[in-house]
Design a protein around this motif. Structure first.
Motif, PDB file in Angstrom:
ATOM      1  N   ASP A 298      20.905  78.598  43.545  1.00 26.49           N
ATOM      2  CA  ASP A 298      22.092  78.684  42.624  1.00 26.49           C
ATOM      3  C   ASP A 298      23.401  78.911  43.271  1.00 26.49           C
ATOM      4  O   ASP A 298      23.642  79.223  44.328  1.00 26.49           O
ATOM      5  CB  ASP A 298      21.699  80.020  41.826  1.00 26.49           C
ATOM      6  CG  ASP A 298      21.938  81.201  42.436  1.00 26.49           C
ATOM      7  OD1 ASP A 298      22.926  81.570  43.078  1.00 26.49           O
ATOM      8  OD2 ASP A 298      20.924  82.094  42.338  1.00 26.49           O
TER       9      ASP A 298
ATOM     10  N   ARG B 254      18.022  76.925  34.578  1.00 27.80           N
ATOM     11  CA  ARG B 254      18.484  78.241  35.116  1.00 27.80           C
ATOM     12  C   ARG B 254      16.984  78.844  35.662  1.00 27.80           C
ATOM     13  O   ARG B 254      15.789  78.849  34.882  1.00 27.80           O
ATOM     14  CB  ARG B 254      18.860  79.168  34.300  1.00 27.80           C
ATOM     15  CG  ARG B 254      19.354  80.445  34.644  1.00 27.80           C
ATOM     16  CD  ARG B 254      20.005  81.155  33.586  1.00 27.80           C
ATOM     17  NE  ARG B 254      20.411  82.430  34.342  1.00 27.80           N
ATOM     18  CZ  ARG B 254      21.649  82.932  33.893  1.00 27.80           C
ATOM     19  NH1 ARG B 254      22.563  82.119  33.038  1.00 27.80           N
ATOM     20  NH2 ARG B 254      22.301  83.877  34.559  1.00 27.80           N
TER      21      ARG B 254
ATOM     22  N   ASN C 178      16.916  81.978  37.433  1.00 31.61           N
ATOM     23  CA  ASN C 178      16.954  83.482  37.886  1.00 31.61           C
ATOM     24  C   ASN C 178      18.128  84.019  36.837  1.00 31.61           C
ATOM     25  O   ASN C 178      18.637  83.064  36.007  1.00 31.61           O
ATOM     26  CB  ASN C 178      17.327  83.336  39.284  1.00 31.61           C
ATOM     27  CG  ASN C 178      18.775  82.664  39.488  1.00 31.61           C
ATOM     28  OD1 ASN C 178      19.657  82.686  38.812  1.00 31.61           O
ATOM     29  ND2 ASN C 178      19.150  82.463  40.971  1.00 31.61           N
ATOM     30  N   GLU C 179      18.139  85.305  37.018  1.00 35.09           N
ATOM     31  CA  GLU C 179      19.308  85.936  36.049  1.00 35.09           C
ATOM     32  C   GLU C 179      20.528  86.364  36.972  1.00 35.09           C
ATOM     33  O   GLU C 179      20.943  87.386  36.345  1.00 35.09           O
ATOM     34  CB  GLU C 179      18.543  87.130  35.500  1.00 35.09           C
ATOM     35  CG  GLU C 179      17.390  86.532  34.595  1.00 35.09           C
ATOM     36  CD  GLU C 179      17.956  85.727  33.649  1.00 35.09           C
ATOM     37  OE1 GLU C 179      18.993  85.808  32.834  1.00 35.09           O
ATOM     38  OE2 GLU C 179      17.144  84.809  33.231  1.00 35.09           O
ATOM     39  N   SER C 180      20.817  85.657  37.865  1.00 31.93           N
ATOM     40  CA  SER C 180      22.003  86.148  38.659  1.00 31.93           C
ATOM     41  C   SER C 180      23.260  86.080  37.805  1.00 31.93           C
ATOM     42  O   SER C 180      23.554  85.016  37.330  1.00 31.93           O
ATOM     43  CB  SER C 180      22.177  84.983  39.870  1.00 31.93           C
ATOM     44  OG  SER C 180      23.439  85.220  40.467  1.00 31.93           O
ATOM     45  N   PRO C 181      23.998  87.342  37.694  1.00 31.09           N
ATOM     46  CA  PRO C 181      25.129  87.300  36.896  1.00 31.09           C
ATOM     47  C   PRO C 181      26.308  86.320  37.377  1.00 31.09           C
ATOM     48  O   PRO C 181      27.098  85.883  36.554  1.00 31.09           O
ATOM     49  CB  PRO C 181      25.625  88.636  36.898  1.00 31.09           C
ATOM     50  CG  PRO C 181      24.924  89.428  38.216  1.00 31.09           C
ATOM     51  CD  PRO C 181      23.869  88.446  38.485  1.00 31.09           C
TER      52      PRO C 181
END
Length: 171
Positions: free
Chosen positions: A133, A155, A157-160
């Motif tokens: 990412d 997407r 992952n949940e990387s901010p």
């Protein structure tokens, strides 16, 4: 040494412990580099040392240790010049992390060397795919990945901080 001679110096890449003093410096430089760009874009200022300390504590690089991860350090003419991390997500997929070349070493081919070393490491692990990412403002990184065959994916992952997700199938 002149610019032409500097450009001809060899690049070497090898694994180094995340906790070594040299690795810690590179990882802090990496985070400062990407954080400063984010803070400048979103807050018109650079990061503070305290913010970098907090980010390092919140997202350590412990996942870049064997047997499921590795930190590869690149040297240019013997001098530590950059790094890239790789970690297994599952038996088929690895994730590229912490790709960084020191500003004074940019434009000398190190990013491609580091990326190639990460891909070779993934192949040696038996991995079939690398994902990563990145952010929209990291245009140089996105261009590097595109030149090396990384394509957009959904997407994963949940990387901010992530805005772009890419993958490459390894032959």
């Amino acid at each position: 040494m002149n610019d032409a001679a500097t450009a001809r110096l060899p690049w070497t890449v090898g694994p180094e412990p995340v906790g070594s003093a040299g690795s810690a410096v590179l990882l802090r430089e990496y985070l400062t580099d990407v954080a400063d760009r984010w803070y400048e874009l979103n807050h018109a200022r650079t990061s503070t040392p305290e913010e970098i300390d907090r980010h390092l504590a919140e997202d350590p690089s412990d996942d870049l240790t064997p047997p499921h991860g590795v930190l590869l350090v690149g040297r240019h003419g013997g001098e530590q010049a950059g790094c890239v991390g790789l970690r297994r997500l599952d038996s088929r997929t690895a994730e590229l992390r912490r790709m960084y070349v020191r500003p004074t070493k940019r434009g000398l081919g190190g990013a491609a060397v580091l990326l190639g070393a990460a891909e070779e490491t993934a192949r040696a692990w038996g991995v079939e795919r690398i994902v990563l990412d990145t952010r929209m403002d990291l245009v140089e990184a996105r261009a590097l990945y595109a030149r090396h065959g990384y394509l957009p994916i959904p997407r994963y992952n949940e990387s901010p901080y992530a805005e772009v997700w890419l993958a490459k199938e390894l032959a």
